[in-house]
Design a protein around this motif. Structure first.
Motif, short mmCIF file in Angstrom:
data_model
loop_
_atom_site.label_atom_id
_atom_site.label_comp_id
_atom_site.label_asym_id
_atom_site.label_seq_id
_atom_site.Cartn_x
_atom_site.Cartn_y
_atom_site.Cartn_z
N TYR A 1 -7.23 4.16 -58.43
CA TYR A 1 -7.52 3.52 -60.18
C TYR A 1 -6.01 3.41 -60.23
O TYR A 1 -4.66 3.81 -59.04
CB TYR A 1 -7.37 5.29 -61.20
N THR B 1 -19.11 -1.83 -61.50
CA THR B 1 -19.55 -0.71 -62.42
C THR B 1 -20.88 -0.60 -62.22
O THR B 1 -21.56 -0.62 -61.19
CB THR B 1 -19.37 -1.54 -63.62
N LEU C 1 -2.65 5.99 -64.79
CA LEU C 1 -3.54 6.65 -65.75
C LEU C 1 -3.38 7.70 -65.15
O LEU C 1 -4.09 9.38 -65.69
CB LEU C 1 -4.92 6.02 -64.86
N ASP D 1 -20.67 3.35 -67.28
CA ASP D 1 -20.04 2.19 -67.62
C ASP D 1 -20.56 1.48 -69.19
O ASP D 1 -19.74 0.34 -70.28
CB ASP D 1 -19.30 0.98 -66.69
N ASN E 1 -11.39 -2.23 -63.65
CA ASN E 1 -12.94 -3.10 -63.21
C ASN E 1 -13.43 -4.26 -64.07
O ASN E 1 -13.63 -4.80 -64.39
CB ASN E 1 -13.49 -2.43 -62.19
N GLN F 1 -16.50 10.57 -66.94
CA GLN F 1 -16.39 9.68 -66.85
C GLN F 1 -14.91 9.17 -68.11
O GLN F 1 -15.18 10.19 -68.58
CB GLN F 1 -16.82 8.80 -66.23
N LEU F 2 -14.27 8.07 -67.69
CA LEU F 2 -13.75 7.52 -68.63
C LEU F 2 -13.57 6.22 -69.97
O LEU F 2 -13.65 6.69 -70.71
CB LEU F 2 -12.84 7.03 -68.26
N THR F 3 -15.56 6.55 -69.29
CA THR F 3 -15.90 5.29 -70.87
C THR F 3 -15.53 5.21 -71.92
O THR F 3 -15.23 4.40 -72.41
CB THR F 3 -17.56 4.90 -70.37
N LYS G 1 -8.77 1.33 -66.68
CA LYS G 1 -9.67 0.82 -65.44
C LYS G 1 -9.85 -0.21 -65.38
O LYS G 1 -10.90 -0.97 -66.34
CB LYS G 1 -11.43 1.97 -66.27
#
Length: 405
Positions: free
Chosen positions: A93, A327, A97, A331, A201, A165-167, A199
Motif C-alpha cells: 500500500y 478488488t 497509509l 471492497d 486500486n 480490512q480498510l473498506t 487504497k
C-alpha cells in the motif's frame, strides 16, 4: 411598507433530536455491542494470520522509522510475531497509509485488532447516518432500521470485519464527501477526497471520475484544492522513505500480476470468457472498462445541471468496483452508499413502505447466492453481478429523470 415576516425556523432533523436526547446511553450501548462483535470476530479468525496484520505491522514499522518496503524487514516482522501467512513479501500500500496506523501499531496486536473492529463498525454506522441526513426528506429516517439491518447482514460487511480490512474507512470518507457536497461545501469535501487514494486500486478511479464531475460542475477551485491535498499526502511519504513511490509501484505491480483476471470486475469476467488468454482478456477488459467509464461520463455531462453530488459519488463508487483491475468482495462494502440512495429513490416512487425497506435485505440474499456460485465454480468473479446490478439501477433512475418529457 409592511415589515417582512420572519421566516419560519427550519425544523430539526429527527436524527439530531433523538441523538441529543439519548446520546450517552446510545453511545454506551452501541460501543458495548461493537466490542462484543469485535471479540467474536477475533476469536473466530486465525489471528494474527489476517489482513489486519498487514496494516498493524506497517504502522508499527513506521513508528520505529523502519521501511516496510524492505523484504527482510517485512518478512522478519511476520516471523517476529509468529505469523505464518505471508501473502506479500513487502508492504503493498502507499506509505502514507502506514502513518495512519501508527497509533494502532503502538498497541499490542490483539488490542489493536479490537479497536480497529470497533472503529470499523462505527464508521459503517456513521456513514449510513450521514447519508440518511443528506436526503431531502426528514421522513426517510423511518428507513434507518432496515438499512442498518441490511448493512449488518451484508456479506462485504462481515468480510471486512473478520479480515480487518480498510473498506469501512473508504466508505466513511466517501459518505462525508457526499454529505459536504450535498450541503454546498464543495471545497472541504474535495480536500478530503484524495484520502481515498490510500487504497489506490479503488481510490484512484473514484477520484478520477469525481474530478470529471467537479469539472462539469465548474468547481475549479475545488479541483485545485483536491490537487493540493493529494500532493501533500503524496509528499508525506518521503518523510520516511525518499524512494517510497518506486518501492510501492514495484510491490503493487507484482501483486497485480499475481491476481489479474480473477477479481469480481469486468477484468475478471473478461478473463473467464476468454479462458484467461493474455491478449484477448486485456482487450476485452479494456473495452468493457472504457464502456463503463464512458457511460458514467455521459451521465455526468447530460445531468450536469441537476445531477446531485450523492448521485455522482454513488455512480463513481459503483463504476469503480467494475472497472478497477484488482478488488475482492469485501471492497463491495462501498455499495452501502448507492444502496442508501436507491432506497430513497424507491421510497419516493412507491407509496408503500415495504419495497424500499426490503431492498438492502434482498441484496443480502443476492450476495449469499453469489457466494454459493463462487463456491461451486471456485472463483469470485461472479460477484461482479452485484455492482453491475446496482449501476444499472442507478442509471435507470437517472435516465428517467433526464430523458425528454
Amino acid at each position: 411598507m409592511q415589515p417582512t415576516a420572519p421566516e419560519p425556523p427550519i425544523p430539526a432533523h429527527p436524527l439530531n433530536s433523538t441523538w441529543t436526547r439519548f446520546r450517552y446511553p446510545i453511545f454506551i450501548l452501541l460501543t458495548l455491542l461493537f466490542f462484543l462483535t469485535a471479540r467474536y470476530c477475533f476469536n473466530t479468525v486465525n489471528n494474527p494470520n489476517s489482513d489486519f496484520f498487514t496494516f498493524w505491522l506497517a504502522g508499527r514499522l513506521a513508528a520505529s522509522g523502519q521501511n516496510p518496503y524492505l523484504a527482510d524487514t517485512w518478512v522478519g516482522g511476520h516471523q517476529q510475531y509468529g505469523v505464518e501467512w505471508i501473502p506479500n513479501q513487502t508492504f503493498i500500500y502507499p506509505l502514507p497509509l502506514a502513518y495512519l496506523f501508527i497509533p494502532l501499531g503502538l498497541l499490542p496486536y490483539g488490542q489493536a485488532y479490537l479497536v480497529w473492529a470497533i472503529l470499523t463498525q462505527w464508521m459503517i454506522l456513521s456513514s449510513i447516518l450521514l447519508l440518511v441526513r443528506a436526503m431531502p426528506s426528514p421522513s426517510f429516517t423511518r428507513f434507518l432500521p432496515p438499512l442498518l439491518a441490511g448493512a449488518a447482514l451484508f456479506r462485504p460487511t462481515l468480510l471486512t470485519l473478520r479480515n480487518g480490512q480498510l473498506t469501512a474507512l473508504l466508505v466513511i470518507i466517501a459518505a462525508v464527501v457526499a454529505f459536504l457536497w450535498q450541503r454546498g461545501n464543495w471545497r472541504a469535501g474535495s480536500a478530503l477526497l484524495p484520502l481515498l487514494a490510500l487504497k489506490p486500486n479503488l481510490g484512484m478511479p473514484i477520484i478520477g471520475l469525481l474530478a470529471v464531475y467537479l469539472l462539469f460542475q465548474k468547481q475549479y477551485r475545488s479541483l485545485g484544492l483536491m490537487a493540493l491535498s493529494g500532493g501533500l499526502i503524496f509528499l508525506s511519504g518521503f518523510l520516511l522513505n525518499n524512494r517510497w513511490l518506486m518501492d510501492f509501484w514495484s510491490a503493487g505491480s507484482t501483486k497485480l500480476s499475481q491476481t489479474f483476471g480473477y477479481s469480481p470486475t469486468v477484468w475478471g469476467l473478461a478473463g473467464f470468457f476468454t479462458h484467461h488468454s493474455p491478449t484477448e482478456s486485456v482487450m476485452l477488459g479494456a473495452a468493457l472498462s472504457l464502456a463503463v467509464a464512458g457511460g458514467l461520463i455521459v451521465l455526468f455531462i447530460r445531468g450536469r445541471a441537476e445531477l446531485s453530488p450523492l448521485y455522482a459519488v454513488s455512480l463513481a463508487l459503483t463504476g469503480t468496483l467494475l472497472i478497477t483491475p484488482y478488488t475482492w468482495p469485501y471492497d463491495q462494502l462501498l455499495l452501502v452508499v448507492p444502496v442508501v440512495l436507491l432506497t430513497y429513490r424507491l421510497a419516493e416512487r412507491r407509496s408503500s413502505f415495504l419495497p424500499a425497506a426490503i431492498l438492502f435485505l434482498l441484496l443480502d440474499l443476492l450476495t449469499l447466492a453469489l457466494l454459493l456460485v463462487s463456491i461451486r465454480y471456485e472463483t469470485e468473479i461472479w460477484n461482479a453481478a452485484l455492482p453491475l446490478l446496482i449501476l444499472c439501477s442507478l442509471a435507470f433512475f437517472r435516465a428517467k429523470e433526464i430523458s425528454p418529457k
